[in-house]
Design an enzyme around this catalytic site. Sequence first.
Site, PDB file in Angstrom:
ATOM      1  N   HIS A 264       0.845  -1.188   0.000  1.00 53.27           N
ATOM      2  CA  HIS A 264       0.000   0.000   0.000  1.00 53.27           C
ATOM      3  C   HIS A 264       0.882   1.240   0.000  1.00 53.27           C
ATOM      4  O   HIS A 264       1.974   1.229   0.586  1.00 53.27           O
ATOM      5  CB  HIS A 264      -0.924   0.008   1.231  1.00 53.27           C
ATOM      6  CG  HIS A 264      -2.055   0.976   1.134  1.00 53.27           C
ATOM      7  ND1 HIS A 264      -1.916   2.321   1.425  1.00 53.27           N
ATOM      8  CD2 HIS A 264      -3.363   0.809   0.771  1.00 53.27           C
ATOM      9  CE1 HIS A 264      -3.073   2.918   1.257  1.00 53.27           C
ATOM     10  NE2 HIS A 264      -3.967   2.038   0.845  1.00 53.27           N
ATOM     11  N   ASP A 315      -8.003  -4.572  -0.361  1.00 51.38           N
ATOM     12  CA  ASP A 315      -8.536  -5.283  -1.523  1.00 51.38           C
ATOM     13  C   ASP A 315      -8.423  -6.801  -1.387  1.00 51.38           C
ATOM     14  O   ASP A 315      -9.171  -7.537  -2.022  1.00 51.38           O
ATOM     15  CB  ASP A 315      -7.788  -4.851  -2.791  1.00 51.38           C
ATOM     16  CG  ASP A 315      -7.979  -3.390  -3.118  1.00 51.38           C
ATOM     17  OD1 ASP A 315      -9.142  -2.965  -3.183  1.00 51.38           O
ATOM     18  OD2 ASP A 315      -6.984  -2.669  -3.295  1.00 51.38           O
TER      19      ASP A 315
END
EC number: 2.3.3.16
Length: 378
Positions: A264, A315
């Site tokens: 991320h 996700d």
Amino acid sequence: MSDEVKRGLDGVVVFESNLSYIDGDAGELGYRGYAIEDFAQEASFEEVLSLLWNGAWPTPAEHEEFVARLAAERDLAPPVYDLIEELAAQDENPMAMLRTVTSMLSAYDPDTDAEPDDREANIAKGCRITAKIPTALAAFTRLRDGNEPVAPREDLTHAENFLYMLNDEEPDAVAVDAFDTALVLHADHGLNASTFASMVTTSTLSDLHSGVTSAIGTLAGSLHGGANQNVMRMLKEIDESDADPDEWIEQAVEEGRRIPGFGHRVYSVRDPRANILASYSERLGEQSGDRKWYDYSVTIEEHMAEMTRFSPNVDFYSASMYYQMGIPLDIYTPIFALSRVGGWIAHMLEQYDDNRLIRPLSRYAGERGREFVPLDER
């Protein structure tokens, strides 16, 4: 003034906000000072919208009024349905459909001529946009698949109504709980690319519909939205290959394949949202009697922890969760928009309240002093 170029605005602080707090090193996320672990599974998406837009949790009376207000705005004008039907017939990309339809919604908004920074009008617009996006997405998905759209109902929650419109049946309690929590966890996340795009648009004193349209166009890019689609494609590839999941992921990492759902831009540790969504992926698997998608995911996470420095992001587990709810892969990113619109609107309201035109600088890196040659002499 420093002339150092910060590509991608890395490390550059350009705003102050009272909305979401992120500590990427500690793996912390909070909305308006409340840690997500304390409310994500207790507060509804509608409550979180109230918190983000108004700065405080609603009272029971305020919540009831807001839920009713949002539910009353779900239906679409007939010409909007006509446009959705045409886009479905053309097999338009779902995010492109959502971008186009959101822009069109302004033509039927009673506050479309209000001043751009009219907060009361913007709250009303925000309710309409937030309420209508799920209706548009469900209608498009059904029309594309050869089914008639299902009209929205005002007696269902935001999460429950979307799943009902999508599948033409009331969802079970576990699915509603899982989907509502996913909406809560995706609602806001600091100054991400789509939020920044909405604020740039707002800073020109453009309208809320334009800001949301800008944000949807930005979210459509593969470097922002859409990673959970790739996660699910990976899980299906493992399943269809009949390979041992441990061996499959080990080989994929050794071959240098990019493993979606890991890493991320902000978090250096496990995304706190992944902790919560993983539990729902497991619950949905147990309810159906088939835990394989969750089990594959756990195997991949364990191997990634051993072989790389990357941790799962939001996700990773949302992919198997959505799939077990019967949601088509190509509307995962529009569902992201269905939730994040709440955060976009909250940030735009902040921008309107203390506006300054966003106009950064760029450093010219081309030639200088070049001599112009008229056309007839070239």
